[in-house]
Every structure is written in C-alpha cells, then in structure tokens.
Enzyme design. Sequence first.
Site, PDB file in Angstrom:
ATOM      1  N   ASP A 122       0.923  -1.329  -0.279  1.00 35.12           N
ATOM      2  CA  ASP A 122       0.173   0.042   0.076  1.00 35.12           C
ATOM      3  C   ASP A 122       1.010   1.178   0.169  1.00 35.12           C
ATOM      4  O   ASP A 122       1.920   1.121   0.616  1.00 35.12           O
ATOM      5  CB  ASP A 122      -1.014  -0.090   1.215  1.00 35.12           C
ATOM      6  CG  ASP A 122      -0.309  -0.107   2.602  1.00 35.12           C
ATOM      7  OD1 ASP A 122       0.191   0.940   3.056  1.00 35.12           O
ATOM      8  OD2 ASP A 122       0.001  -1.316   3.025  1.00 35.12           O
ATOM      9  N   GLU A 180      -7.636   3.975  12.682  1.00 35.50           N
ATOM     10  CA  GLU A 180      -6.425   3.759  13.450  1.00 35.50           C
ATOM     11  C   GLU A 180      -6.389   4.846  14.672  1.00 35.50           C
ATOM     12  O   GLU A 180      -7.102   5.882  14.648  1.00 35.50           O
ATOM     13  CB  GLU A 180      -5.210   3.586  12.681  1.00 35.50           C
ATOM     14  CG  GLU A 180      -4.744   4.850  11.939  1.00 35.50           C
ATOM     15  CD  GLU A 180      -3.401   4.349  11.191  1.00 35.50           C
ATOM     16  OE1 GLU A 180      -2.256   4.555  11.655  1.00 35.50           O
ATOM     17  OE2 GLU A 180      -3.782   3.996   9.877  1.00 35.50           O
ATOM     18  N   ASP A 185      -9.503   2.910   6.717  1.00 37.19           N
ATOM     19  CA  ASP A 185      -8.283   2.995   7.727  1.00 37.19           C
ATOM     20  C   ASP A 185      -8.778   3.676   8.878  1.00 37.19           C
ATOM     21  O   ASP A 185      -8.957   4.775   8.963  1.00 37.19           O
ATOM     22  CB  ASP A 185      -7.156   3.561   7.045  1.00 37.19           C
ATOM     23  CG  ASP A 185      -6.084   3.899   7.879  1.00 37.19           C
ATOM     24  OD1 ASP A 185      -5.913   3.208   8.860  1.00 37.19           O
ATOM     25  OD2 ASP A 185      -4.966   4.531   7.177  1.00 37.19           O
TER      26      ASP A 185
END
Length: 283
Positions: A77, A168, A166
């Site tokens: 990625d 986090e 994503d």
Amino acid sequence: MREVPGNERGGRWRTGLLLAVGATLPWGLITAGPAAAADYSRAADNYAGSQIEAHEGVHGSPGTSRADAADQTLGHDVSGHQGAVDWAAASGSGARFTYVKATEGTGFVNPQFGGQYDGAHGAGIIRGAYHFARPDVSSGAQQAEYFIANGGAWNADGKTLPGALDIEYNPYGDACYGKSPADMTNWIADFTSTYLAKEKRSALIYTSTTWWKLCTGNANRFGNTDPLWLARYATEVGELPAGWDKQSIWQFSRSGSLPGDQNYYNGPMGRVESLAAGPSAAA
C-alpha cells in the site's frame, strides 16, 4: 428565529435556537461564531499504519521471506508519502495488488492519488483505494460519500478492489477521537453501511487489534460483513479483533521489496481476483 434539531453526544436530539452567526440577543449575550476548521496539517504524512507503528511499534524482525509465502499473495500500500511510484518495477518485484490512499476526513485528497492509482492499473496490478478515517470531523456517512466521490468508488472491471476504511490512532489528539466505544462502533457502521448502499460492495476495515480493543471495546459486529485488513508488524499475525476468524489482508512490515508497506493477501492470486470481481462474478 425558528426551532431546529441539534446534535447531542450519543446521537440524542435536543431543541436548539437557530440564530444568525454573531447575533446579539436582547440581554447582550453574543452567540458563538463558526466552529474551528478541521486540522489537516498532518494529512500528507498520515497513511495506513503510520499511527499504529508510532503507538505499537514493531514486534520481532518481520521480513518479506516467510515459510508460508506459498499460501499468500504479495502486495503493498502507498500514499502521497511515497510520491511517484515505479509501478513496472513494483510488478517486477512481485506486487500483485495494491491499496492507495485517496482521502482523509472530508477535507483532504491525496495529490498523488491519480498517478498512483492509474499507474498501478497500467502495470497490471489489481488496485484499490483507502480512506484515512477522521471520526472527529464529520459523520461516517459523510466521509464514505467524500471517499467515493474522490477515488474510492468500486469498478466492476475485475481489476479494482472494494474501498477500505483505515481506522487507527488519531494523529491529532485523543487516540479514540474523543468517542466512546459505542459511538466509535456506530461511526464505523455509518461509514460501512453507506459504502455498501452506494457501491454494492462491503468495504474492508483496516485496523490493529490493540486499537480495536481500545476504541471499540472489541466490537464483534463487522466480522460477517466487512473483510479485515490487519496491521501488525511481526512474524506472526497474532490475535485478531473480535468478530473475525481470519484476516483477508495482513500488513506485516513497513518496508521491504515493494514501495510503501508490505502486505499479504490471505490466499492465492485467485482469491484477490475474486475480491476484485465481486459477488456477481461467474464461479
């Protein structure tokens, strides 16, 4: 003045008064001005795992050579952090799929996205886009729509993976963006349900087990709907978040033979192709 619904923490509604910004009430009270703009000062440096590495570190000495590599498909990625990528070289080094950062919150688009996303496609690499979540700036639904509008849409061309969320540690403050586990879980569900409704595909969820436990209370509601993209920089996958019995993708190292982060898809190339093709693809 007229009465309008106003948000309260936890999703409850209350009655508020709609007033012109900066208006003076009869008794001299000045109304609040517009809310401060969201902070995107670090957006160019935020990418999948940047905060996980900062908070959780690296365990052991992860590398690109593993005993079970025959059962995995290598990918990677990238984000604007990598700049221009030599996609032909990445393909030659074994990249079979990639995820590219598209957006953050509702105020940042990766300026390298177009070149990276199209470059991967041109090199024959199956590609997908991911969104860096900012639960502190807007709703999950708003961010899903922003992501879709700026590169995160799925394409039924057999070469495009469904989008990924994503989620986090907060790079701007409190690890959980000031949200309770219940509120965070609902925010994630707001994003994923909106993505599914708009694109007819389930978004992947990228996270770490430690963050998931801390900020969602180890919620188990997504394991049957959204594939897991797990971040753990170690020689073994380790414990998974609740609800998932396997990971679809494992981000196992911050560096290796490919640009950006190193990932394994949990299975042979045919499974990557099936994820790209979607549920309506012929068996």
